[in-house]
Scaffold this active site. Structure first.
Site, PDB file in Angstrom:
ATOM      1  N   HIS A  91      66.284 105.264  78.894  1.00 56.78           N
ATOM      2  CA  HIS A  91      67.124 104.181  78.687  1.00 56.78           C
ATOM      3  C   HIS A  91      67.484 104.000  77.025  1.00 56.78           C
ATOM      4  O   HIS A  91      66.659 104.225  76.323  1.00 56.78           O
ATOM      5  CB  HIS A  91      66.294 102.767  79.093  1.00 56.78           C
ATOM      6  CG  HIS A  91      65.972 102.840  80.396  1.00 56.78           C
ATOM      7  ND1 HIS A  91      64.611 103.330  80.719  1.00 56.78           N
ATOM      8  CD2 HIS A  91      66.486 102.593  81.612  1.00 56.78           C
ATOM      9  CE1 HIS A  91      64.487 103.320  82.268  1.00 56.78           C
ATOM     10  NE2 HIS A  91      65.531 102.668  82.643  1.00 56.78           N
ATOM     11  N   HIS A  99      63.247  98.698  73.606  1.00 59.04           N
ATOM     12  CA  HIS A  99      64.142  97.471  73.819  1.00 59.04           C
ATOM     13  C   HIS A  99      64.027  96.001  73.133  1.00 59.04           C
ATOM     14  O   HIS A  99      64.831  95.286  73.288  1.00 59.04           O
ATOM     15  CB  HIS A  99      63.966  97.139  75.346  1.00 59.04           C
ATOM     16  CG  HIS A  99      64.274  98.424  76.168  1.00 59.04           C
ATOM     17  ND1 HIS A  99      65.305  98.989  76.267  1.00 59.04           N
ATOM     18  CD2 HIS A  99      63.546  98.954  76.971  1.00 59.04           C
ATOM     19  CE1 HIS A  99      65.489  99.978  77.044  1.00 59.04           C
ATOM     20  NE2 HIS A  99      64.553  99.954  77.724  1.00 59.04           N
ATOM     21  N   ASP A 111      60.762 109.014  80.865  1.00 65.55           N
ATOM     22  CA  ASP A 111      61.255 108.464  82.063  1.00 65.55           C
ATOM     23  C   ASP A 111      62.659 109.280  82.440  1.00 65.55           C
ATOM     24  O   ASP A 111      63.149 109.068  83.508  1.00 65.55           O
ATOM     25  CB  ASP A 111      61.585 106.999  82.075  1.00 65.55           C
ATOM     26  CG  ASP A 111      62.139 106.503  80.896  1.00 65.55           C
ATOM     27  OD1 ASP A 111      62.479 107.493  79.922  1.00 65.55           O
ATOM     28  OD2 ASP A 111      62.183 105.404  80.893  1.00 65.55           O
ATOM     29  N   ASP A 128      63.982 108.477  75.391  1.00 70.24           N
ATOM     30  CA  ASP A 128      63.680 107.507  76.757  1.00 70.24           C
ATOM     31  C   ASP A 128      65.244 107.833  77.280  1.00 70.24           C
ATOM     32  O   ASP A 128      66.378 107.721  76.811  1.00 70.24           O
ATOM     33  CB  ASP A 128      63.475 106.354  76.322  1.00 70.24           C
ATOM     34  CG  ASP A 128      62.954 105.451  77.282  1.00 70.24           C
ATOM     35  OD1 ASP A 128      61.688 105.388  77.580  1.00 70.24           O
ATOM     36  OD2 ASP A 128      63.746 105.013  78.319  1.00 70.24           O
TER      37      ASP A 128
END
Length: 623
Positions: free
Chosen positions: A369, A331, A458, A367
């Site tokens: 996200h 991120h 995740d 991931d």
């Protein structure tokens, strides 16, 4: 320095370390409106009590959790009760609690409805419900529960005091990570990869340094932070228990990345803002992206380990590698830290690989996200192909980026490939389907010199933030599929993943693939979901203009969708006949099907409307 970074006045020489007893863990509820009691890779919860110190090891590839039923946790000498009485937010259709646009907090039995989801929000909104004052209570939900509760140390989901096992992951109350000491004892015995060491090409290197465990949230809040040191301890314990470390791999000597190397990825202001956290007791870049006095060192160690592993793999000194690092990185953008991430480890590794001689680098980000930072860094670069599979839900899932039509800019058009899932609960079948029809054809055409996996776990079953259903076997298969993309030159970099059992068992299965083991195959594999087919078809329709190799995939997936539609129509007709003459339309009674069904069919959009139940073709709808 980030404009909203906040700090406490610290005294010179004050230590910012954390006690090993502080087991901060976090996780989320299951799918389909029910708490998930499934164990990753067949691992069941471990029993224990004050008088029972036995550790039941049902799976050598998973971390061990031991229960001491000790509610008070010691953090820097201060006793903190795990039974607190604030929480929580409203639940969605998948049975998870959604806090703003991002995370799931608890099972339905614990919920009270609160604010509605805000599309496109950020992780700094996570657990932040007080709009009237900025009191940095970002992990404290607004809805209050009168009864006391305890937080699961495996998944951090809150449970009512009457439960002895977590209602999300079935872990015994008070269970903590054990087995890390065995890993730590082997560190001194591990073979270090020195500059003149002669190693076989099949060797696997692991990067790790204990100083990364010192990066933790110092400020004590009602809810444990999901990105906590026990994530690395759990994976390390699992690798040791599986016999992987230290006998089957070598260690890369850790080093801190230099500012010169970081400047190839981040701005000078961003690098300086992270570095300044050394002088603070604790600080925040966003309301969920914390730092303490050790965080700058941990972030530089993580980036340095990833850079060196990439260099070693490209040069042929090792075949592949696993960067067991934190804080995560995908991120972190050119000039901002966010989403638990400080420096972008995958981007640093990609540029290090190019300096070592790699002309083309593939980054696959699984991931849950979207890696908005990685995409931003390479958005206009056609030497780095970025492919991400993530929850998106029309931008309502954090960080709100990663739509299928985000394909890159200028020379980089077509080199950003986003596979945005439209819902939670996505499992192995959809991921493998996307790999076969999108990821692998593009990767083969691109022909990278090295493949880097931004390996967030995740999306794993039982994760508190992802609320998806990928198993260790699914991750094993995806890793195995990617080994053929660059002649086995594969670097796996840890990103997210917040259920300790899920992350440890999944990471262990991936490392086994790096070591040459055959991937685990799930005999119960099923065809992709309707939503998965629709997402992949959407991606293919956009990306085939940049990658003609996808044209056959588009045709085959379209044929599969027609087949699914045909089966659905057959079921509909059966139900029509069954309910002929009954009161009300049958689809109101058919609980296993959605009330609104939408599918592309022969270039037109077929909608079954909720109000009339009539099927109608909209010729103006785009395929």
């Amino acid at each position: 320095m980030a404009s909203d970074m906040r700090s406490l006045n610290s005294q010179k020489g004050q230590s910012c370390g954390v006690s090993d007893q502080a087991c901060h863990s976090k996780s989320k509820s299951g799918n389909d409106g029910k708490p998930s009691h499934a164990k990753a890779n067949g691992v069941s919860s471990l029993s224990g009590s004050h008088n029972d110190e036995k550790i039941l090891k049902e799976n050598s590839g998973a971390c061990n959790l031991n229960s001491d039923h000790a509610n008070p946790l010691s953090v820097d000498g201060t006793k903190v009760s795990t039974a607190r009485s604030e929480l929580i937010d409203s639940s969605g259709h998948d049975g998870c609690l959604h806090v703003k646009n991002e995370s799931c907090m608890a099972c339905d039995d614990l919920l009270q409805e609160s604010d509605k989801e805000q599309p496109g929000g950020t992780l700094e909104d996570l657990f932040s419900f007080n709009d009237e004052e900025d009191d940095d209570s970002d992990w404290e939900p607004s809805a209050r529960l009168a009864l006391s509760r305890w937080f699961c140390l495996n998944c951090t989901v809150p449970n009512m005091e009457g439960f002895t096992h977590c209602q999300n992951c079935d872990e015994l109350k008070g269970s903590v990570v054990v087995g890390y000491d065995a890993f730590k004892a082997h560190l001194a015995q591990a073979a270090l990869l020195s500059a003149d060491a002669a190693l076989p090409s099949v060797s696997t290197a692991v990067g790790f340094d204990e100083r990364m465990l010192l990066h933790s949230e110092i400020e004590i809040k009602p809810n444990p932070h999901p990105e906590r040191p026990d994530r690395l301890r759990a994976i390390a314990a699992s690798l040791a228990a599986a016999g992987i470390f230290p006998s089957k791999c070598v260690m890369v000597p850790p080093r801190e990345i230099t500012k010169e190397e970081l400047l190839r990825v981040h701005t000078s202001d961003h690098i300086d803002s992270v570095e300044q956290t050394k002088n603070m007791l604790y600080s925040y870049f966003t309301s969920d992206t914390y730092a303490n006095g050790h965080s700058a060192c941990a972030a530089k160690l993580a980036a340095g380990i990833c850079a060196d592993l990439a260099n070693l793999i490209v040069s042929g000194r090792v075949r592949n590698g696993f960067a067991m690092v934190r804080p995560p990185g995908h991120h972190a953008g050119v000039k901002q830290a966010m989403g638990f991430c400080l420096h972008n480890n995958a981007a640093v590794a990609a540029l290090a690989a190019q300096r070592a001689g790699a002309k083309k680098v593939l980054i696959v980000d699984w991931d849950v996200h979207h890696g908005n930072g990685t995409q931003e860094i390479f958005d206009g670069d056609n030497s780095v192909l970025y492919i991400s599979l993530h929850r998106h839900e029309d931008g309502s899932f954090y960080p709100g980026t990663g739509a299928a039509n985000e394909v890159g800019v200028m020379d980089g058009q077509g080199f950003s490939v986003n596979i945005p899932w439209s819902r939670g609960g996505v499992g192995d079948n959809d991921y493998i389907f996307a790999f076969k029809h999108v990821v692998l054809p593009i990767a083969a055409e691109f022909a990278p010199d090295i493949t880097i996996i931004s390996a967030g776990f995740d999306a794993a079953r039982g994760d508190p933030l992802g609320c998806c259903d990928v198993t260790p076997a699914g991750y094993s298969r995806m890793a195995s599929m990617l080994t053929a993309c660059s002649q086995g030159k594969l670097l796996v970099i840890l990103e997210g993943g917040y259920n300790l059992r899920s992350i440890s068992s999944s990471a262990t299965e991936v490392v086994k693939v790096l070591l040459g083991d055959s991937p685990v195959y799930d005999t119960d594999a099923t065809e992709p979901s309707e939503e998965g087919i629709q997402t992949v078809l959407q991606v293919l329709s956009i990306q085939q203009q940049f990658w003609p190799v996808l044209v056959p995939s588009f045709a085959s997936v379209l044929a599969l969708q027609r087949s699914v539609f045909s089966r659905y129509t057959t079921e509909v007709n059966k139900m029509k006949r069954k309910h002929a003459g009954g009161a009300g339309p049958f689809w109101w009674k058919w609980g296993s099907k959605r009330l609104l069904y939408e599918v592309l069919f022969e270039g037109r959009c077929l909608r079954k409307t909720k109000d009339t139940g009539k099927e109608k073709l909209n010729d103006e709808a785009e395929p």
